[in-house]
Write a protein that holds these residues in place. Structure first.
Motif, mmCIF file in Angstrom:
data_model
loop_
_atom_site.group_PDB
_atom_site.id
_atom_site.type_symbol
_atom_site.label_atom_id
_atom_site.label_comp_id
_atom_site.label_asym_id
_atom_site.label_seq_id
_atom_site.Cartn_x
_atom_site.Cartn_y
_atom_site.Cartn_z
ATOM 1 N N VAL A 42 0.837 -1.214 0.000
ATOM 2 C CA VAL A 42 0.000 0.000 0.000
ATOM 3 C C VAL A 42 0.865 1.254 0.000
ATOM 4 N N LEU A 43 1.906 1.252 0.833
ATOM 5 C CA LEU A 43 2.766 2.434 0.940
ATOM 6 C C LEU A 43 3.552 2.667 -0.342
ATOM 7 N N LEU A 44 4.005 1.598 -1.011
ATOM 8 C CA LEU A 44 4.734 1.783 -2.265
ATOM 9 C C LEU A 44 3.814 2.332 -3.358
ATOM 10 N N PHE A 63 13.347 2.968 3.484
ATOM 11 C CA PHE A 63 12.848 2.779 4.856
ATOM 12 C C PHE A 63 11.847 1.628 4.925
ATOM 13 N N TYR A 64 10.823 1.689 4.074
ATOM 14 C CA TYR A 64 9.744 0.708 4.148
ATOM 15 C C TYR A 64 10.256 -0.707 3.893
ATOM 16 N N GLU A 65 11.107 -0.862 2.890
ATOM 17 C CA GLU A 65 11.588 -2.197 2.544
ATOM 18 C C GLU A 65 12.487 -2.770 3.634
ATOM 19 N N ARG A 66 13.286 -1.919 4.259
ATOM 20 C CA ARG A 66 14.145 -2.408 5.338
ATOM 21 C C ARG A 66 13.324 -2.844 6.551
ATOM 22 N N LEU A 67 12.269 -2.103 6.847
ATOM 23 C CA LEU A 67 11.406 -2.488 7.961
ATOM 24 C C LEU A 67 10.660 -3.786 7.661
ATOM 25 N N GLU A 68 10.195 -3.919 6.434
ATOM 26 C CA GLU A 68 9.498 -5.157 6.068
ATOM 27 C C GLU A 68 10.460 -6.335 6.091
#
Length: 476
Positions: free
Chosen positions: A427-429, A447-452
């Protein structure tokens, strides 16, 4: 009578369980303790094929057998021929003595050595074997025996002129033999081999010891006549030195460890009892890291550098914990499966902490100063996932007791959180790529990919949990 009463002895519970006889194990416990025991699950199979036994325990067979052989070759040389040695050094001067008086005096010398040196050595061994450990006692025993025999060999002439000094040093060989290897060589084979072949391993070691005694009995008169007593005492010193080398290179410490742990036969017991403390400590460190990351992402503008530095310190602490686990792995004789399982758990847990630190470093690199609700949501998922992983490590105790519900619940929860992180990332991407600033897109995507990815690493840990549950869960 001996054979009859031996047939009436029940098998040990461990042996019965290794054969899958739960009822037999329960009956034995009830016979010995008077308490009724109800089996709760089928035992895990612990039978070891003979070829696998020799391949996996070959060095231990060599170590226990060689140590017992060398000990008996030295100990029986002196104990059996003690009267000959005493006569040789002039303890009983035959001049003016009748035959009976001569024999009586030699017998008195034997009794004195036994009472002053040999028997006290056994009692000291009983007092220290669990406190000091099997290996230290065996090493000390062989070392002092070697030193005493060397002194007797090289200073033989001067010492026999001062008979009490000779007897004192000679007595040390009996005291430290019984304090060390003449006690521990019996104990070691009963602890380091799996239940299915414990008596086989013990029998091989014991037979090797008796072979050493036979060699001593047959060679002693010949070598004494050919080379003299000092030379032979030097040979016994060499045997003691070899016993020291065998002990320090081939035999582990077994005190204060369960038989399953010491022998390595119950792989899950080794994992749970020997390594769960290290894994739990590592999980606690990762919990600290996840909570520190959540605090950083919720308020990146306050003490940013200090918070990132704290994350790095936590990551370094986790690295030390992982390093300690691998040192423990390298210092223990473990099966390939146990090494693989523990190594995978340590490695994947370390990957979680590395991922947490990498996000913290990006906060500093991108100079993030304002809170971002999406990052905060990811942080909550990470903290929950890490908490469940820690609960899974604790649930390995339940798995050892035949209960899988808690571990399976952890696996399901971590998988659910990983799916939630995947959905959030997607969703965020989609939302992110509606923007036009490429630098902002790259920054937030990173950021998002590292957290996932942290949640993926948590799921990697539960993959190991799943393998363990399949392998060790009790049958229907």
């Amino acid at each position: 009578l001996t054979i009859y009463f031996r047939t009436r002895l029940p098998e040990t519970p461990r042996f019965s369980l290794s054969r899958g006889d739960v009822s037999g194990a329960a009956r034995t416990v009830e016979t010995v303790t008077g308490s009724t025991v109800a089996p709760v699950s089928r035992p895990r199979a612990t039978r070891v094929p003979l070829a696998t036994f020799f391949r996996s325990y070959g060095l231990l067979i060599l170590g226990t057998s060689a140590a017992w052989f060398l000990l008996d070759s030295a100990y029986y040389s002196t104990s059996i021929f003690n009267p000959v040695i005493l006569a040789h050094i002039g303890f009983a001067d035959a001049q003016g003595l009748g035959v009976l008086a001569y024999v009586r005096l030699l017998a008195l010398g034997n009794v004195l050595i036994a009472l002053v040196a040999a028997v006290p050595g056994y009692w000291v061994a009983v007092a220290l074997i669990d406190r000091a450990g099997r290996r230290p006692l065996q090493l000390i025993g062989f070392a002092v025996m070697a030193l005493a025999f060397l002194v007797l060999a090289f200073e033989f002439g001067p010492l026999i002129t001062v008979l009490p000094a000779f007897l004192a040093i000679y007595g040390l060989t009996f005291f430290f033999a019984n304090l060390g290897p003449n006690t521990t060589t019996f104990v070691y084979p009963s602890e380091v081999f799996p239940t299915s072949f414990r008596t086989t391993g013990h029998g091989i070691a014991a037979a090797s010891g008796k072979a050493g005694a036979v060699v001593a009995v047959f060679l002693f008169p010949t070598l004494i006549a050919a080379y003299g007593l000092p030379w032979f005492l030097g040979l016994l010193a060499v045997a003691s030195i070899l016993g020291f080398i065998v002990t320090i290179t081939l035999l582990p410490e077994t005190s204060r460890r369960s038989l399953e742990d010491a022998s390595g036969e119950d792989e899950l017991a080794v994992l749970v009892r020997r390594f769960s403390t290290y894994l739990r400590s590592l999980c606690l460190t990762i919990d600290q890291g996840a909570e520190a990351l959540q605090e950083l992402l919720e308020d990146p503008g306050t003490d940013r550098e200090a918070k990132v530095a704290n994350l790095r310190a936590i990551e370094h602490a986790a690295d030390e914990e992982v390093h300690r686990i691998y040192i423990e792995l390298n210092n223990r004789r473990l099966s390939t499966d146990v090494r693989t399982d523990i190594g995978r758990l340590a490695s994947t847990l370390d990957d979680i902490m590395d991922g947490i630190e990498s996000v913290g470093n990006r906060v500093l690199t991108y100079r993030l100063s304002a809170p971002n609700p999406e990052l905060a949501r990811f942080a909550v998922i990470v903290v929950e996932s890490v908490n469940h992983v820690g609960e899974g490590i604790l649930a390995l105790d339940d798995l050892y007791r035949g209960r899988t519900e808690r571990l399976l619940r952890v696996i399901v929860e971590v998988n659910r959180l990983e799916n939630e992180a995947d959905d959030l990332l997607r969703v965020l991407l989609e939302k992110l790529f509606q923007g036009s600033d490429p630098l902002e897109i790259l920054k937030w995507k990173d950021f998002y990919e590292r957290l996932e990815l942290i949640t993926d690493r948590c799921e990697d840990v539960t993959d190991v949990f799943q393998d363990l549950a399949v392998r060790y869960s009790p049958g229907p």
